[in-house]
Write a protein that holds these residues in place. Structure first.
Motif, mmCIF file in Angstrom:
data_model
loop_
_atom_site.group_PDB
_atom_site.id
_atom_site.type_symbol
_atom_site.label_atom_id
_atom_site.label_comp_id
_atom_site.label_asym_id
_atom_site.label_seq_id
_atom_site.Cartn_x
_atom_site.Cartn_y
_atom_site.Cartn_z
ATOM 1 N N LYS A 1 34.558 30.157 46.087
ATOM 2 C CA LYS A 1 35.704 31.029 46.281
ATOM 3 C C LYS A 1 35.531 32.346 45.544
ATOM 4 O O LYS A 1 35.956 33.397 46.006
ATOM 5 C CB LYS A 1 36.989 30.324 45.806
ATOM 6 N N GLU A 2 34.883 32.275 44.390
ATOM 7 C CA GLU A 2 34.678 33.495 43.606
ATOM 8 C C GLU A 2 33.824 34.483 44.372
ATOM 9 O O GLU A 2 34.040 35.683 44.304
ATOM 10 C CB GLU A 2 33.998 33.145 42.279
ATOM 11 N N ASP A 3 32.849 33.973 45.136
ATOM 12 C CA ASP A 3 31.960 34.847 45.874
ATOM 13 C C ASP A 3 32.473 35.184 47.268
ATOM 14 O O ASP A 3 31.886 36.000 47.955
ATOM 15 C CB ASP A 3 30.568 34.191 45.997
ATOM 16 N N SER B 1 34.833 44.652 40.848
ATOM 17 C CA SER B 1 35.597 45.135 39.697
ATOM 18 C C SER B 1 34.989 46.404 39.107
ATOM 19 O O SER B 1 35.699 47.386 38.855
ATOM 20 C CB SER B 1 35.656 44.041 38.629
ATOM 21 N N LYS C 1 32.606 39.319 42.635
ATOM 22 C CA LYS C 1 33.850 39.649 41.928
ATOM 23 C C LYS C 1 33.586 40.700 40.851
ATOM 24 O O LYS C 1 34.344 41.674 40.717
ATOM 25 C CB LYS C 1 34.439 38.384 41.311
ATOM 26 N N GLU C 2 32.516 40.525 40.078
ATOM 27 C CA GLU C 2 32.175 41.497 39.042
ATOM 28 C C GLU C 2 31.792 42.840 39.672
ATOM 29 O O GLU C 2 32.147 43.900 39.144
ATOM 30 C CB GLU C 2 31.023 40.972 38.191
ATOM 31 N N SER D 1 28.057 38.674 40.129
ATOM 32 C CA SER D 1 28.798 38.079 41.243
ATOM 33 C C SER D 1 29.499 39.187 42.013
ATOM 34 O O SER D 1 29.621 40.331 41.539
ATOM 35 C CB SER D 1 29.831 37.066 40.729
ATOM 36 N N PHE E 1 36.014 35.535 47.932
ATOM 37 C CA PHE E 1 37.426 35.895 47.901
ATOM 38 C C PHE E 1 37.692 37.173 48.668
ATOM 39 O O PHE E 1 38.807 37.433 49.095
ATOM 40 C CB PHE E 1 37.878 36.054 46.441
ATOM 41 N N LEU E 2 36.644 38.002 48.861
ATOM 42 C CA LEU E 2 36.804 39.281 49.540
ATOM 43 C C LEU E 2 36.544 39.101 51.023
ATOM 44 O O LEU E 2 35.483 38.629 51.416
ATOM 45 C CB LEU E 2 35.828 40.300 48.944
#
Length: 327
Positions: A63-65, A223, A219-220, A217, A67-68
């Protein structure tokens, strides 16, 4: 008579002791069994909890990878569509018992989710010109993000002055969670062995926007780029081929060159489709494509090994630019 009574009394006491002994053993065995059952249930419970925690951790990472959404990722390409497709890096080795093992890597200007959609599309013969016909397609396993598909298709081939089609029947295991597609021939025909895999990994195109930070990742990356960083793909293809008949040199050299060139054309078709998608997303950036005249020349000469390097030179970034039409 008194002696007899005394003897009887002694016998009765012995019987009671004998009867008490098996009861104690039975009680002890029962307690041991209960203890073992308890320990077994406890260990199984701990095992299931550990397995569940592991599954949840895996899902969390996925999910972290992911989520977008793909739409959000394409927005970054819409804002900055500039991209130049580079030639694929191809390495060919000859393991014992095979015609060739091909390892290919290329950077693609679209996110892995978009590239995966193209590669696994049941109607992708509109993209890949060497697919003449999809004879049959049957989904054997469908687990949502993962499918196992039995696929038979007719692929076009050319050798010097000859040309034709071959039927390829493969089992395809495709998984969107890790963007992989593995294929393996299940019915021998012209080829005794035909197997390999596709894999798409995220490519942080605008990583320099993160400065000294190296994102590990998506997410990072999102960000540190404030959502403006484009996500591309690092595409890797592994392919192993062995014809049904043993072909000696120099014919094997020609066949090896043909299969390599066919794979190059497959990747060129993929890159042309990604360029079309970028254009249709509202970009306006320029993309290197082969002109119609060059394409006709390539189709006529690509299968002549002597012309292979000349074709590659024509496919370098010095080509004229042409905008792809959205359809």
């Amino acid at each position: 008579m008194g002696d007899v009574q005394t003897t009887t009394s002694s016998t009765d006491n012995s019987s009671e002791k004998v009867n008490a002994h098996p009861n104690f053993i039975s009680f002890f065995q029962k307690k041991v069994r209960e203890s073992l059952k308890y320990l077994y249930k406890q260990s199984m419970t701990e095992y299931r909890v550990a397995a569940l925690e592991s599954d949840l951790l895996t899902v969390s990472r996925n999910k972290e990878d992911s989520f977008l959404s793909l739409e959000s990722q394409l927005c970054a390409w819409k804002d900055n569509p500039a991209w130049v497709d580079r030639p694929a890096d191809i390495k060919v080795t000859i393991p014992k018992g095979t015609l060739s093992k091909l390892s290919l890597s290329v950077d693609v200007g679209l996110p892995p989710d978009a590239v995966y959609n193209i590669v696994t599309d049941p109607d992708n013969k509109r993209v890949f010109k060497n697919i003449k016909e999809v004879i049959s397609r049957k989904v054997i396993v469908d687990e949502g993000s993962r499918q196992v598909v039995e696929l038979e298709q007719a692929a076009m081939w050319r050798f010097l002055l000859w040309s034709g089609t071959i039927s390829v029947n493969v089992l395809v295991d495709q998984n969107r969670d890790d963007y992989t597609m593995k294929f393996k021939q299940i019915k021998s025909g012209f080829m005794e062995k035909f197997e390999g895999s596709w894999k798409m990994e995220p490519l942080f195109v605008d990583e320099e926007m993160c400065g000294a930070v190296k994102p590990k990742s998506i997410k990072e990356y999102v960000s540190c780029t404030n959502g403006k960083g484009r996500i591309g793909s690092k595409l890797r293809l592994e392919q192993l081929i062995q014809p049904a008949i043993v072909v000696p040199p120099p014919i094997s050299w020609y066949l090896r060159g043909i299969t390599t060139k066919t794979t190059e054309m497959l990747i060129n078709d993929l890159l042309a489709e990604t360029a079309r998608i970028r254009e249709c997303s509202g970009g306006g950036g320029r993309t290197d494509v082969i002109s119609g005249e060059e394409e006709e020349e390539e189709e006529g000469d690509a299968y002549n090994i002597k012309e292979r390097w000349a074709v590659r030179r024509r496919n370098n970034p010095r080509h004229s630019h042409k905008r792809l039409a959205c359809v």
